[in-house]
Design a protein around this motif. Structure first.
Motif, PDB file in Angstrom:
ATOM      1  N   SER A  48      80.202 -35.475  41.314  1.00 24.42           N
ATOM      2  CA  SER A  48      79.197 -34.496  40.878  1.00 24.42           C
ATOM      3  C   SER A  48      79.612 -33.814  39.574  1.00 24.42           C
ATOM      4  O   SER A  48      78.864 -32.998  39.032  1.00 24.42           O
ATOM      5  CB  SER A  48      78.987 -33.422  41.956  1.00 24.42           C
ATOM      6  OG  SER A  48      78.363 -33.958  43.089  1.00 24.42           O
ATOM      7  N   GLU A  51      77.114 -33.971  36.478  1.00 21.88           N
ATOM      8  CA  GLU A  51      75.988 -33.043  36.633  1.00 21.88           C
ATOM      9  C   GLU A  51      76.444 -31.603  36.411  1.00 21.88           C
ATOM     10  O   GLU A  51      75.756 -30.803  35.765  1.00 21.88           O
ATOM     11  CB  GLU A  51      75.381 -33.161  38.041  1.00 21.88           C
ATOM     12  CG  GLU A  51      74.547 -34.418  38.260  1.00 21.88           C
ATOM     13  CD  GLU A  51      75.333 -35.566  38.827  1.00 21.88           C
ATOM     14  OE1 GLU A  51      74.704 -36.494  39.356  1.00 21.88           O
ATOM     15  OE2 GLU A  51      76.575 -35.566  38.720  1.00 21.88           O
ATOM     16  N   SER A  55      75.084 -29.188  33.388  1.00 20.31           N
ATOM     17  CA  SER A  55      74.326 -27.992  33.756  1.00 20.31           C
ATOM     18  C   SER A  55      74.987 -26.723  33.235  1.00 20.31           C
ATOM     19  O   SER A  55      74.312 -25.818  32.730  1.00 20.31           O
ATOM     20  CB  SER A  55      74.167 -27.908  35.285  1.00 20.31           C
ATOM     21  OG  SER A  55      73.277 -28.896  35.745  1.00 20.31           O
ATOM     22  N   ASN A  70      68.236 -31.122  35.316  1.00 22.45           N
ATOM     23  CA  ASN A  70      69.293 -32.083  35.573  1.00 22.45           C
ATOM     24  C   ASN A  70      69.532 -32.248  37.072  1.00 22.45           C
ATOM     25  O   ASN A  70      69.625 -33.365  37.587  1.00 22.45           O
ATOM     26  CB  ASN A  70      70.582 -31.614  34.879  1.00 22.45           C
ATOM     27  CG  ASN A  70      71.766 -32.505  35.181  1.00 22.45           C
ATOM     28  OD1 ASN A  70      71.643 -33.713  35.286  1.00 22.45           O
ATOM     29  ND2 ASN A  70      72.923 -31.888  35.342  1.00 22.45           N
ATOM     30  N   VAL A  71      69.602 -31.120  37.794  1.00 21.19           N
ATOM     31  CA  VAL A  71      69.847 -31.174  39.239  1.00 21.19           C
ATOM     32  C   VAL A  71      68.639 -31.734  39.978  1.00 21.19           C
ATOM     33  O   VAL A  71      68.764 -32.626  40.829  1.00 21.19           O
ATOM     34  CB  VAL A  71      70.206 -29.771  39.783  1.00 21.19           C
ATOM     35  CG1 VAL A  71      70.206 -29.756  41.307  1.00 21.19           C
ATOM     36  CG2 VAL A  71      71.562 -29.340  39.249  1.00 21.19           C
ATOM     37  N   SER A  74      68.240 -35.428  39.107  1.00 26.05           N
ATOM     38  CA  SER A  74      69.300 -36.237  39.710  1.00 26.05           C
ATOM     39  C   SER A  74      69.042 -36.459  41.189  1.00 26.05           C
ATOM     40  O   SER A  74      69.266 -37.560  41.715  1.00 26.05           O
ATOM     41  CB  SER A  74      70.668 -35.561  39.516  1.00 26.05           C
ATOM     42  OG  SER A  74      71.064 -35.600  38.171  1.00 26.05           O
ATOM     43  N   SER A 186      79.327 -33.869  27.864  1.00 26.13           N
ATOM     44  CA  SER A 186      78.265 -32.902  28.174  1.00 26.13           C
ATOM     45  C   SER A 186      77.743 -32.235  26.906  1.00 26.13           C
ATOM     46  O   SER A 186      76.543 -32.008  26.751  1.00 26.13           O
ATOM     47  CB  SER A 186      78.779 -31.850  29.157  1.00 26.13           C
ATOM     48  OG  SER A 186      79.834 -31.098  28.604  1.00 26.13           O
ATOM     49  N   ALA A 213      68.943 -36.839  33.860  1.00 30.42           N
ATOM     50  CA  ALA A 213      69.136 -37.022  35.299  1.00 30.42           C
ATOM     51  C   ALA A 213      69.572 -38.435  35.635  1.00 30.42           C
ATOM     52  O   ALA A 213      70.492 -38.645  36.437  1.00 30.42           O
ATOM     53  CB  ALA A 213      67.847 -36.674  36.043  1.00 30.42           C
ATOM     54  N   THR A 216      73.267 -38.936  34.399  1.00 27.70           N
ATOM     55  CA  THR A 216      74.319 -38.374  35.244  1.00 27.70           C
ATOM     56  C   THR A 216      74.372 -39.038  36.617  1.00 27.70           C
ATOM     57  O   THR A 216      75.329 -38.834  37.370  1.00 27.70           O
ATOM     58  CB  THR A 216      74.128 -36.852  35.418  1.00 27.70           C
ATOM     59  OG1 THR A 216      72.804 -36.579  35.891  1.00 27.70           O
ATOM     60  CG2 THR A 216      74.348 -36.120  34.098  1.00 27.70           C
ATOM     61  N   SER A 217      73.340 -39.832  36.945  1.00 29.64           N
ATOM     62  CA  SER A 217      73.342 -40.578  38.212  1.00 29.64           C
ATOM     63  C   SER A 217      73.835 -42.014  38.026  1.00 29.64           C
ATOM     64  O   SER A 217      73.917 -42.771  39.001  1.00 29.64           O
ATOM     65  CB  SER A 217      71.921 -40.615  38.811  1.00 29.64           C
ATOM     66  OG  SER A 217      71.497 -39.330  39.195  1.00 29.64           O
ATOM     67  N   ASN A 247      74.877 -31.561  44.720  1.00 28.94           N
ATOM     68  CA  ASN A 247      74.195 -31.171  43.487  1.00 28.94           C
ATOM     69  C   ASN A 247      73.602 -29.766  43.586  1.00 28.94           C
ATOM     70  O   ASN A 247      73.693 -28.976  42.647  1.00 28.94           O
ATOM     71  CB  ASN A 247      73.081 -32.171  43.158  1.00 28.94           C
ATOM     72  CG  ASN A 247      73.607 -33.429  42.502  1.00 28.94           C
ATOM     73  OD1 ASN A 247      74.732 -33.471  42.038  1.00 28.94           O
ATOM     74  ND2 ASN A 247      72.798 -34.474  42.481  1.00 28.94           N
ATOM     75  N   VAL A 251      76.769 -27.783  42.130  1.00 35.37           N
ATOM     76  CA  VAL A 251      76.382 -27.770  40.713  1.00 35.37           C
ATOM     77  C   VAL A 251      75.578 -26.514  40.374  1.00 35.37           C
ATOM     78  O   VAL A 251      75.925 -25.767  39.446  1.00 35.37           O
ATOM     79  CB  VAL A 251      75.586 -29.045  40.339  1.00 35.37           C
ATOM     80  CG1 VAL A 251      75.087 -28.962  38.906  1.00 35.37           C
ATOM     81  CG2 VAL A 251      76.449 -30.281  40.529  1.00 35.37           C
TER      82      VAL A 251
END
Length: 317
Positions: A48, A51, A55, A70-71, A74, A186, A213, A216-217, A247, A251
């Motif tokens: 994680s 993410e 973020s 993003n969260v 994702s 990032s 998203a 980051t996945s 997440n 996150v």
């Protein structure tokens, strides 16, 4: 130039995430943690990290829609894209932990996330602390269930036993490389996303719930597809759902503790989060209808198609 920034950012996030997982697992072996505990906690948190870094960086830079998008994006990608593509490659068996524990926890945290955001149009530090505290509650029950029913929890075959022999020097180098790559990755990804949104005339929110998203996945997607192709590991639906739990709880929780996340675009609250809740909720009927305890190729195609609709509507909207 924005495309280059996004590409380099994603590349650094993937590399940084890999080094962080390696160092975390190797360190866990040094601390004499069991393979099961490493898989359930250390690896989940380490994956994680992309993410989290994106973020936090976005929130600090004042782009809170990127932090939220993003969260949310994702979590949608983990189900619609990662789970969908993986089940197309090989049908996934569903264990009882999915509908008795992991799925209810994911739905609970998703609903809590919605109401926290709706109540004050932001997630402040106190609310971030609540989310982060809920993460520890989840981990407590997760590890207790694993301890009480070891026969139902297969070991995580994605954990390399060879990492138990890594030297302290190598662990430190991996940790430093992972941290540096994640930080600069990032930075570049957020800058590239903002520049691209400006150039395309779309909002940062749209770029966040789609490109960032998915980016980051990528580690989860790559690992799941490779495992499915090799048929070397039983892919647990519960572990993928666990990623969504991390997440939201870690996150969003940690990001809000560092910098409160303000809601800027109403579409996050009136559109995106409902897509996230919908993808989460649809898993229960998919798990039991028409064939029970299996997500096969047809259901996988449905999820990927639904994800394509989400992406298309995000840009068109």
């Amino acid at each position: 130039m924005s495309i280059l920034y996004i590409f380099l950012g994603l590349l650094l996030l993937v590399v940084g995430g890999e080094f962080l997982v390696r160092s975390s697992v190797a360190l866990s072996f040094k601390l004499k943690l069991s393979k099961m505990v490493i898989g359930l906690t250390v690896v989940s948190f380490a994956t994680s990290a992309p993410e989290l870094l994106v973020s936090v960086q976005a929130a600090l830079d004042g782009f809170s829609d990127i932090a939220l998008g993003n969260v949310i994006g994702s979590n949608i990608a983990n189900i619609g894209l990662v789970l969908g593509i993986t089940s197309i490659i090989t049908p996934l068996a569903i264990d009882k932990d999915f509908y008795k524990f992991n799925w209810p926890v994911m739905m609970f945290l998703s609903v809590v996330f919605y109401f926290l955001l709706k109540s004050g149009q932001q997630i402040d530090r106190m609310e971030g602390g609540v989310l982060f505290l809920l993460l520890f509650v989840y981990l407590f029950f997760l590890l207790r269930r694993a301890k009480n029913a070891p026969e139902t929890k297969p070991t995580d075959d994605s954990i390399d036993e060879g990492l138990s022999k890594a030297t302290n020097f190598r662990i430190v180098i991996w940790l430093l490389l992972g941290g540096i790559a994640l930080y600069f990755g990032s930075e570049l990804l957020v800058k590239g996303a903002v520049d691209m949104a400006t150039a395309l005339g779309v909002s940062e929110r749209v770029i966040a719930v789609t490109m960032i998203a998915v980016g980051t996945s990528v580690p989860e997607l790559a690992a799941s597809v490779i495992a499915a192709l090799k048929k070397e590991k039983a892919i647990s639906l519960g572990n993928l759902i666990g990623s969504n739990i991390f997440n939201i709880a870690s996150v969003l929780g940690i990001t809000a503790l560092i910098q409160p996340i303000a809601l800027k675009s109403e579409l996050v609250l009136t559109n995106d989060i409902f897509w996230m809740l919908g993808f989460a909720a649809i898993l229960i009927p998919l798990a039991f209808i028409p064939k029970r305890f299996e997500i096969g190729r047809t259901k996988g195609l449905i999820m990927v198609a639904a994800y394509a609709v989400f992406i298309g509507m995000a840009f068109l909207g």
